[in-house]
Design a protein around this motif. Structure first.
Motif, PDB file in Angstrom:
ATOM      1  N   ILE A 498      11.155  -0.069   3.824  1.00 37.49           N
ATOM      2  CA  ILE A 498      10.426  -0.056   2.533  1.00 37.49           C
ATOM      3  C   ILE A 498       9.780   1.270   2.264  1.00 37.49           C
ATOM      4  CG2 ILE A 498      10.186  -2.616   2.486  1.00 37.49           C
ATOM      5  CD1 ILE A 498       7.295  -2.086   3.388  1.00 37.49           C
ATOM      6  N   ALA A 499       9.219   1.456   1.157  1.00 41.14           N
ATOM      7  CA  ALA A 499       8.830   3.002   0.850  1.00 41.14           C
ATOM      8  C   ALA A 499       6.930   2.921   1.504  1.00 41.14           C
ATOM      9  CB  ALA A 499       8.537   3.213  -0.712  1.00 41.14           C
ATOM     10  N   ILE A 500       6.867   3.742   2.314  1.00 42.18           N
ATOM     11  CA  ILE A 500       5.781   3.919   3.010  1.00 42.18           C
ATOM     12  C   ILE A 500       5.045   5.199   2.863  1.00 42.18           C
ATOM     13  CG2 ILE A 500       4.370   3.601   5.297  1.00 42.18           C
ATOM     14  CD1 ILE A 500       6.245   1.527   6.147  1.00 42.18           C
ATOM     15  N   ALA A 501       4.039   5.450   2.194  1.00 43.19           N
ATOM     16  CA  ALA A 501       3.720   6.897   2.098  1.00 43.19           C
ATOM     17  C   ALA A 501       3.365   7.626   3.304  1.00 43.19           C
ATOM     18  CB  ALA A 501       2.458   6.741   1.201  1.00 43.19           C
ATOM     19  N   PRO A 502       3.604   8.761   3.427  1.00 44.74           N
ATOM     20  CA  PRO A 502       3.368   9.756   4.900  1.00 44.74           C
ATOM     21  C   PRO A 502       2.093   9.730   5.173  1.00 44.74           C
ATOM     22  CG  PRO A 502       4.861  10.951   3.148  1.00 44.74           C
ATOM     23  CD  PRO A 502       4.217   9.679   2.470  1.00 44.74           C
ATOM     24  N   ASP A 503       1.104   9.307   4.246  1.00 46.13           N
ATOM     25  CA  ASP A 503      -0.327   9.394   4.756  1.00 46.13           C
ATOM     26  C   ASP A 503      -1.126   8.181   4.533  1.00 46.13           C
ATOM     27  OD1 ASP A 503      -0.102   9.291   2.120  1.00 46.13           O
ATOM     28  OD2 ASP A 503      -1.827  10.780   1.413  1.00 46.13           O
ATOM     29  N   ALA A 504      -0.279   6.943   4.895  1.00 45.69           N
ATOM     30  CA  ALA A 504      -0.552   5.621   4.767  1.00 45.69           C
ATOM     31  C   ALA A 504      -1.064   5.224   6.005  1.00 45.69           C
ATOM     32  CB  ALA A 504       0.713   4.779   4.370  1.00 45.69           C
TER      33      ALA A 504
END
Length: 697
Positions: A498-504
């Motif tokens: 799934i899409a996971i932000a780099p800074d998550a």
């Protein structure tokens, strides 16, 4: 070693009606997922219990009539004379090893949907059947002829059981399995005739079943009554004060009282929700109501606690189901002064899951359970080595510890190495999570055994490279290096990342167990594993001050734990702790400080803002070391290396029980020539009927 005299009382004989048990160790009736399908496997499992020193070894519940068919659960049957030879095999196997053989007669009444027999279910009142599957089936209210029929079926079954050679027979009124319990509890018994209303009337059927059984077989067989002391529902259900009145009323009628709680989930609570001996408060005082011996359970593994229960007058016999599964040799080990060798039950209920999934029972602590006949495994004995070999086991998790221990017992020279200082692999961390401390017994038992073996070398803080492994000069290598939790959301619902932000701020269970904590107060836990981890981490984080929302695509949190009878306990605890539960939803994206939560049915998405995310999804096996060794396969012969194998979670991530089993299998089969055409294990194949057949008429 000699037996500690403190435990002498446990080895006193106890008279039970016309028979006498040699000691106070009593394996109470328990299911096993084998039943009528796996006759010899079941007989072998019970015989090993008897070999381990139990004075009494009982069957599971045995259906007395097709109208009490509990399918899809696979129990035993004594419907007619054709069932006697199979049951006789069990009785003979148990008695040959020195124990009394007990059989639990059972008609499930309102608990039986009769999915196989298609008979109309029976019960004290017209109500839907009591079933975990919510079967769209109702029981009809029994009339007087139905009750007379039931009594005759029970008597006939008792006579068959006597012919089969059993020493103790049961009238069963417990756990909402034994049909007489549906008459005892007001919840199900709304009758206005002589079988309903007053306590004496509601106990009438149980009294008649006991009397009928004693009249039929009481000259040579003891007749036990298994009854549930409390349903834990207060005045709404059968409760302790009422049950005590029933026992006082029937006190001298049976030859033995076997005490339980109801339902099965309350009677077999896990270590996550109940301590050892949690049933003592319900058992206390019963012996004052009867001169007959009393047996009870409570996941009892401590010999000192066993003695306390006897000396304080709570029980006459120490009942055991799950502890006797984890270690069938508890009595013998106490008798021989080998307390430290007891393999204590961890209370995980993996054994129960076998029954609920209709497969031969398995046990996290005892990988031989269910494999005694079909694979020839024994809980205490493993065949000696067939050749001298030096074996390196890399990794000290459940699979590595089991493999090293059993290879050592075979007589091999073993090196066990782990990169960590604290041994145990995944369990070194998981045992520190809320409610899972008892699971550490898997590690403690095996380390205790390994440290006594001079042929096993143990190396901590040893992060072995390919060169290190090749340089050790071992004949065989087993890589038990575990698995890691995925960070990309892939599991059952999402088969792609799934899409996971780099800074998550997105964490995994590995991060949490390593000491990391979410940066934000609000946390969304996405549980697509469906076993214990999601619920345990929710409990940990909410107790640490976080506001937790647990999201799962399943219809229940910790959905698979319905098989271990814990799901409702987990859900209740999380709700009481203030955890918000969102079922039938999935986390579909993780932002820098948000999580998208989507309903798969409507497609609608809600964005949870200002939150951290914990992904409890699938795991990835750790294969890099194996791959590196395979690249160097040309160098194996020069170093004397014959095989490299991957076991446990490193082979395929699964349960702790599966990892332990994998370690045992490696130890059993390491030096056995592989025949791809040979059967993997023995099966008992149904004998074909002689006809007549439809197509030949």
């Amino acid at each position: 070693m000699a037996r500690d005299p403190r435990y002498d009382i446990l080895f006193e004989p106890v008279r039970i009606g016309p028979v006498t048990t040699k000691n106070r160790f009593y394996q109470v009736p328990h299911c096993n997922g084998m039943g009528y399908r796996d006759a010899t496997a079941l007989a072998t499992m019970r015989a090993i219990k008897a070999e381990g020193g139990w004075g009494v070894v009982c069957t599971e519940q045995v259906e007395i009539h097709p109208s009490g068919d509990i399918s899809p659960f696979i129990e035993l049957r004594i419907w007619d004379d054709s069932d006697v030879p199979m049951l006789a095999r069990i009785a003979e196997a148990v008695k040959a090893k020195g124990a009394l053989a007990g059989l639990q007669l059972c008609h499930n009444l309102t608990n039986a949907a009769n999915l196989y027999s298609r008979e109309i279910p029976l019960g004290p009142a017209e109500l839907p059947v009591y079933s975990p599957f919510n079967d769209p089936v109702q029981a009809r209210a029994m009339d007087k002829q139905d009750i007379r029929n039931l009594r005759k079926w029970h008597r006939d079954a008792a006579l068959r059981a006597k012919r089969a050679g059993f020493n103790i027979l049961y009238a069963y009124a417990g756990k909402l399995f034994g049909g007489a319990m549906f008459f005892l509890t007001r919840r199900y018994n709304t009758r206005t005739d002589e079988y309903g209303g007053s306590l004496e009337n509601r106990a009438r059927l149980l009294k008649e079943l006991i009397e009928d059984t004693k009249d039929a077989v009481g000259d040579t067989c003891a007749v036990a009554c298994r009854i549930s002391v409390d349903e834990l529902l207060g005045e709404e259900g059968l409760h302790a004060a009422e049950t005590q009145d029933i026992i006082a009323y029937l006190g001298e009628l049976p030859d033995l009282w076997d005490l339980t709680l109801s339902g099965w989930d309350n009677d077999s609570q896990t270590s996550r929700f109940a301590e050892e001996g949690y049933q003592e408060k319900f058992q206390t005082g019963i012996k004052k109501l009867t001169s007959k011996p009393v047996v009870g359970v409570g996941r009892i593994t401590s010999p000192d606690y066993m003695v306390k229960l006897i000396r304080s007058g709570v029980l006459d016999l120490i009942g055991s189901a799950r502890p006797s599964i984890a270690d069938p040799f508890i009595p013998k080990k106490i008798e021989e002064g080998r307390i430290e060798d007891i393999r204590e039950c961890i209370g995980c209920n993996m054994c129960v899951a076998g029954d609920h999934t209709q497969v031969p029972m398995r046990c996290t602590q005892n990988p031989s359970m269910g494999e005694e006949w079909r694979r020839g495994w024994h809980p205490e004995i493993i065949r000696p080595k067939q050749s001298s070999a030096k074996v390196l086991v890399v990794g000290s998790g459940p699979a590595g510890l089991e493999a090293a221990m059993m290879l050592g017992r075979r007589g091999h020279e073993v090196i066990l190495a782990d990169k960590a200082r604290e041994l145990g692999g995944r369990l070194a961390k998981e045992r520190k999570l809320p409610g899972l401390s008892a699971w550490g017994r898997v590690v403690d038992y095996r380390l205790g055994q390994i440290e006594k073996m001079p042929n096993i070398e143990l190396y901590r803080e040893s992060d072995l490279s390919t060169e290190d492994i090749l340089g050790l000069g071992c004949d065989h290598v087993a890589l038990a290096v575990g698995a890691t939790w995925r960070r990309d959301g892939v599991a059952r619902f999402h088969l792609k990342p799934i899409a996971i932000a780099p800074d998550a701020d997105a964490l995994t269970p590995d991060d949490i167990m390593a000491g990391a904590r979410p940066k934000r107060r609000k946390v969304v836990i996405y549980d697509d594993e469906h076993y214990y981890m999601g619920g345990v981490l929710a409990e940990l984080l909410v107790k640490g001050g976080h506001e937790v929302t647990l999201v799962t695509p399943a219809g229940h949190v910790s959905d698979w734990m319905r098989n271990t009878m814990e799901q409702h306990f987990v859900q209740g605890r999380l709700l009481n702790l203030g955890v918000k539960l969102i079922t039938h939803h999935a986390v579909t994206a993780v932002g820098a400080d948000s999580a998208d939560v989507t309903c798969p049915f409507t497609g609608k998405t809600e964005v949870f803002g200002d939150c951290s995310t914990v992904l409890v999804t699938a795991r990835q096996s750790s294969r890099s070391l194996f791959d590196d060794l395979n690249v160097r396969e040309a160098d194996w012969a020069d170093q004397g290396l014959k095989s490299v194998s991957v076991i446990g979670d490193a082979l395929s991530p699964g349960t702790i029980a599966a990892a332990v089993w994998s370690g045992r299998r490696y130890a059993e089969e390491m030096d056995v020539p592989k025949d791809p055409d040979a059967p993997l294990f023995r099966r008992e194949v149904t004998r074909l009927s002689a006809g007549p057949f439809y197509w030949s008429s």
